[in-house]
Design a protein around this motif. Sequence first.
Motif, short mmCIF file in Angstrom:
data_model
loop_
_atom_site.label_atom_id
_atom_site.label_comp_id
_atom_site.label_asym_id
_atom_site.label_seq_id
_atom_site.Cartn_x
_atom_site.Cartn_y
_atom_site.Cartn_z
N VAL A 193 5.78 18.08 -2.89
CA VAL A 193 4.81 16.99 -2.98
C VAL A 193 4.71 16.58 -4.44
O VAL A 193 4.72 17.43 -5.33
CB VAL A 193 3.42 17.44 -2.45
N SER A 194 4.62 15.28 -4.68
CA SER A 194 4.53 14.81 -6.06
C SER A 194 3.48 13.72 -6.20
O SER A 194 3.56 12.67 -5.56
CB SER A 194 5.88 14.26 -6.54
N GLY A 195 2.51 13.98 -7.06
CA GLY A 195 1.53 12.95 -7.40
C GLY A 195 2.10 11.89 -8.30
O GLY A 195 1.54 10.80 -8.42
N PHE A 196 3.22 12.18 -8.95
CA PHE A 196 3.84 11.21 -9.85
C PHE A 196 4.63 10.16 -9.09
O PHE A 196 4.72 9.01 -9.54
CB PHE A 196 4.76 11.93 -10.84
N THR A 197 5.22 10.54 -7.96
CA THR A 197 6.05 9.60 -7.19
C THR A 197 5.45 9.23 -5.84
O THR A 197 6.01 8.40 -5.14
CB THR A 197 7.45 10.21 -6.95
N GLU A 198 4.34 9.86 -5.46
CA GLU A 198 3.67 9.70 -4.16
C GLU A 198 4.39 10.44 -3.03
O GLU A 198 3.92 10.43 -1.89
CB GLU A 198 3.48 8.23 -3.78
N GLU A 199 5.50 11.09 -3.34
CA GLU A 199 6.24 11.79 -2.29
C GLU A 199 5.39 12.91 -1.69
O GLU A 199 4.90 13.79 -2.39
CB GLU A 199 7.53 12.38 -2.85
N GLY A 200 5.20 12.86 -0.38
CA GLY A 200 4.48 13.90 0.33
C GLY A 200 2.97 13.80 0.27
O GLY A 200 2.27 14.63 0.86
N LEU A 201 2.44 12.81 -0.44
CA LEU A 201 0.98 12.66 -0.49
C LEU A 201 0.45 12.18 0.85
O LEU A 201 1.13 11.45 1.59
CB LEU A 201 0.57 11.65 -1.57
N THR A 202 -0.78 12.57 1.18
CA THR A 202 -1.41 12.09 2.40
C THR A 202 -1.82 10.64 2.23
O THR A 202 -1.86 10.09 1.11
CB THR A 202 -2.65 12.92 2.74
N LYS A 203 -2.18 10.01 3.32
CA LYS A 203 -2.64 8.62 3.28
C LYS A 203 -3.87 8.49 2.39
O LYS A 203 -3.98 7.54 1.59
CB LYS A 203 -2.97 8.14 4.70
N GLU A 204 -4.80 9.44 2.51
CA GLU A 204 -6.02 9.39 1.68
C GLU A 204 -5.69 9.55 0.21
O GLU A 204 -6.28 8.89 -0.65
CB GLU A 204 -7.00 10.47 2.13
N GLN A 205 -4.75 10.45 -0.11
CA GLN A 205 -4.39 10.66 -1.51
C GLN A 205 -3.78 9.40 -2.11
O GLN A 205 -4.11 9.01 -3.24
CB GLN A 205 -3.41 11.83 -1.62
N LYS A 206 -2.90 8.76 -1.39
CA LYS A 206 -2.28 7.52 -1.87
C LYS A 206 -3.35 6.44 -2.05
O LYS A 206 -3.32 5.68 -3.03
CB LYS A 206 -1.21 7.04 -0.90
N GLU A 207 -4.25 6.38 -1.11
CA GLU A 207 -5.31 5.37 -1.17
C GLU A 207 -6.18 5.56 -2.41
O GLU A 207 -6.51 4.60 -3.12
CB GLU A 207 -6.16 5.46 0.10
N MET A 208 -6.53 6.81 -2.70
CA MET A 208 -7.36 7.09 -3.87
C MET A 208 -6.61 6.78 -5.16
O MET A 208 -7.18 6.21 -6.11
CB MET A 208 -7.80 8.55 -3.86
N GLN A 209 -5.35 7.13 -5.19
CA GLN A 209 -4.57 6.89 -6.39
C GLN A 209 -4.44 5.40 -6.70
O GLN A 209 -4.63 4.97 -7.84
CB GLN A 209 -3.18 7.52 -6.23
N GLN A 210 -4.17 4.62 -5.69
CA GLN A 210 -4.06 3.17 -5.90
C GLN A 210 -5.41 2.54 -6.23
O GLN A 210 -5.49 1.59 -7.01
CB GLN A 210 -3.45 2.52 -4.65
N TYR A 211 -6.44 3.07 -5.64
CA TYR A 211 -7.81 2.59 -5.91
C TYR A 211 -8.16 2.78 -7.39
O TYR A 211 -8.60 1.84 -8.07
CB TYR A 211 -8.77 3.38 -5.02
N LEU A 212 -7.93 3.98 -7.89
CA LEU A 212 -8.25 4.24 -9.30
C LEU A 212 -7.33 3.46 -10.22
O LEU A 212 -7.76 2.95 -11.27
CB LEU A 212 -8.15 5.73 -9.60
N LYS A 213 -6.08 3.36 -9.87
CA LYS A 213 -5.13 2.61 -10.69
C LYS A 213 -5.57 1.16 -10.85
O LYS A 213 -5.49 0.58 -11.94
CB LYS A 213 -3.73 2.69 -10.07
N LYS A 214 -6.07 0.60 -9.78
CA LYS A 214 -6.51 -0.80 -9.82
C LYS A 214 -7.72 -0.96 -10.73
O LYS A 214 -7.78 -1.87 -11.56
CB LYS A 214 -6.83 -1.27 -8.41
N ILE A 215 -8.71 -0.08 -10.57
CA ILE A 215 -9.92 -0.20 -11.40
C ILE A 215 -9.61 0.11 -12.85
O ILE A 215 -10.10 -0.57 -13.77
CB ILE A 215 -11.04 0.72 -10.87
N LEU A 216 -8.80 1.13 -13.09
CA LEU A 216 -8.47 1.53 -14.46
C LEU A 216 -7.77 0.41 -15.21
O LEU A 216 -8.09 0.12 -16.37
CB LEU A 216 -7.61 2.78 -14.45
N ASN A 217 -6.81 -0.22 -14.58
CA ASN A 217 -6.07 -1.28 -15.26
C ASN A 217 -6.91 -2.55 -15.40
O ASN A 217 -6.75 -3.29 -16.37
CB ASN A 217 -4.76 -1.56 -14.53
#
Length: 610
Positions: free
Chosen positions: A494-518
């Motif tokens: 599983v990789s948080g850097f590439t999204e490989e193997g992340l759950t749907k919720e994990q991907k959702e949170m990562q994209q959510y924060l990425k959007k607000i942060l940028n």
Amino acid sequence: MNFSFSQIKKIEPPNWWIGMKGDTLQIMFYGLDLGSYTPSVLYSGVKLNEYHIADSPNYIFLDLYISPKTIAGEVEITFSKDEGKSVLKHAYPLFSRDDSDINYVGFDSSDVVYLISPDRFSNGNPNIDVQEGLKEATVDRSQDYARHGGDIKGIINHLDYIYEMGFTAIWPTPLLTNDMQEQSYHGYAMTNFYEVDPRFGSMEDYVLLSRKSRDLGIKLLMDQVVNHCGIEHWWMSDLPFSDWINFQYQFENRNHISVTNHRRTINQDIYASQADKDLMNDGWFVPSMPDLNQNNSFMATYLIQNSIWWIEKLHLGGIRQDTYPYSDKSFMAKWAGAIMQQYPNFNIVGEEWSYNPLLVRYWQQGADNADGYSSNLKTTMDFPLQRTLVTSLKESETLESGLIKLYEGLANDFAYYDPQSIMLFGDNHDMDRIFTQLGEDLIKTKMAMAFILLAPRIPQIYYGTEILLQTSDKPGDHGLIRSDFPGGWQNDKVSGFTEEGLTKEQKEMQQYLKKILNFRKNNNTIHQGKTIHFAPEDGIYVLFRTLLDEMVILILNKNEKAIDLDLSRFMEINIKGKRFFSLLDDEEVELQTILRLEHKGCMILYTNSN
């Protein structure tokens, strides 16, 4: 005549720079019987003002004057005795300041700080995992409290990820040598204040991390500790003075060592007993971490110069100072003052783990403290609002519980001299993950992070928050709190850097924060804007940030079912008829009298004049 170089074992600081604001430098030399030698200095612009023999015969301290006109080079320092029959020599480097016009701008409310536990983030160089001669010489990822192998190269390898996520500053926990018997991974029991732990990498790696971070516009914060060292620090076997550490007599005679009472309120308490004050200030943090005596003038100078040395060496963008109220508070004001005098636009954040905002405010520069204490510290940590935020999201909504607590918690800002310079966070390396604190509720976690990123604060986010790392299996377990970031090791599935193997919720949170942060990264309304909030009604809390004609609105909604938000009471902000963009769903909204909130969670609206 006998010349020797090998007899000198330690020289700290190992070098200095010309063109610094201060013109004096104190160098500590350590080696066999050095106290019996007489030093002399030969270099244009450099003068030996004074030298000091320590209680131990193996130390000598030199006070140098360095003229502003001195040029870079090697200062010849000679130690002699027996009428010159025995001579020791050392060429002490004075460097030119790299990019001396750099303003050393510290982190502020325009930044978002990404907190990293290096041993648990990414293993970029497995060849350095085990180092011969160090006391903890194994790596075992199956054990929470063992070393796992993360290193500086691992952080460098993923700077692009950090940049693309939208972070503008990184705070790695300490990277200096911790040659301790166990639990050396966390870094807070330093055994050498001038050496990078070889299991993390080299000095060159640390400098490279700083340079590559700056190239991406990312500031590097250094986690420092002036309160204590590790019991295995090199000087513990031969302390220079009889009062170099607190409770030194007991330590040297193998007597019981008093551990601090952790009663940090003694720094402000007008009724505090002297006994409680002494134990708080002088007691060791834990039995394996000797308490440094900053009332020893040589120790005080050593610690101040050490901090300045690292700022200059790494072009730091800030310091995070550990266990801030445990040290002598008059020294801490002197320490911070010396740094800020040298670098007026720098910043330091001090850790005061208190849930009482009155205690936190005391440490911020500008506070009108009754005792007249002035800290020289610009930034403190907002433990009170962190706790209030979690509580408000977990509680049911009543007149006295739920979002009203968040509203009233932020209202405490009247007590602070500069609330926008306080650091707010959901979690850190010492507390359960925010996802765990909020019962592994994705919506509540999103709400918490949106508030942290839009409130008038300096936000800090702990690595792994973006992919919902949690600690529910072992709440409060520090080893688990500092879990491995998935994808940081070869063969991780599983990789948080590439999204490989992340759950749907994990991907959702990562994209959510990425959007607000940028979005936040280039939004001056959030960085500098005025804050107005409205008391919660019907489970809804609304906070505005405004700057000239620009506006950002955060709506936190705890209602499970769709609800109409009456906008009439917000009209003082002049929102009627204005068009806003909804950041999270990329829709355009014109505000009139009613705003339909379809789902529980948060909404972020913003104007855009471009």
